[in-house]
Design a protein around this motif. Sequence first.
Motif, short mmCIF file in Angstrom:
data_model
loop_
_atom_site.label_atom_id
_atom_site.label_comp_id
_atom_site.label_asym_id
_atom_site.label_seq_id
_atom_site.Cartn_x
_atom_site.Cartn_y
_atom_site.Cartn_z
N GLU A 11 0.84 -1.20 0.00
CA GLU A 11 0.00 0.00 0.00
C GLU A 11 0.87 1.26 0.00
O GLU A 11 0.55 2.26 -0.64
N ARG A 15 0.81 4.24 -2.72
CA ARG A 15 0.63 5.63 -2.29
C ARG A 15 1.75 6.52 -2.83
O ARG A 15 1.51 7.63 -3.32
N MET A 176 -6.32 9.49 -0.09
CA MET A 176 -6.58 8.31 -0.92
C MET A 176 -7.70 7.48 -0.30
O MET A 176 -7.84 7.41 0.92
N ALA A 193 -7.60 9.21 -5.65
CA ALA A 193 -6.60 10.09 -5.05
C ALA A 193 -7.02 11.54 -5.23
O ALA A 193 -7.37 11.95 -6.33
#
Length: 215
Positions: A11, A15, A176, A193
């Motif tokens: 993750e 990101r 997000m 996002a």
Amino acid sequence: DLIRYSTPSVEVVVRMMMAARAAVVEDAAYITGAGTTFEPKGLDNYESSAVAGTSGFVTLHTPATAPLFDANDVALMVAKHEESNDPDMPTAWLMRPLMWAQIINKRADAVVAGDGKGPYLFPVTRGAAGSAPEKRLLDIPVFTSKQVPLVTSTTAKIFLGNWRRFIIARSGAFEMAASEHVRFLRDQTVIKAILRSDAGLEYEESFVKTTAVTI
């Protein structure tokens, strides 16, 4: 699949990738944004004037040898900034990477006209052997970015300014969210996002830009 079947640490990778892309989009908007609900008005879209220091206008510099950017244009652009109401000196140049390469490689003629074998024209410290030339013009840092748009396939603009007068406002941070429901039947995860920011010039006359010059 990557998010679902790998470790949770992926993750962070996703990101970082999306944040890096968002930063590129944000930078491009600050330079060329149209000034709509979805993007701020970019520096290149502010009204400009050929008269240096005109209040409320970015100064437009047209090189005498346009579309070529000559050695004397460096000092002229700095002088036009000094004609403004800004008490501070410009803090940076902004141009495309290939534009900078042309500048540091520009040489005078030596033996015959057009041979380009004479001394380097621009005041760039080339450093010791093996060192990269310092990115400075008249002791002002040069920043290169592909976010500076092409005007044609072979021309672009050069910006100079006191970037402390370029105000950026940001609400919160990078946001997000993920959902498995939007495309549930496709068995896909949708990631959204959001980056909320705005930008504007404190003093328009603190910036100078060229007309389109050859890269």
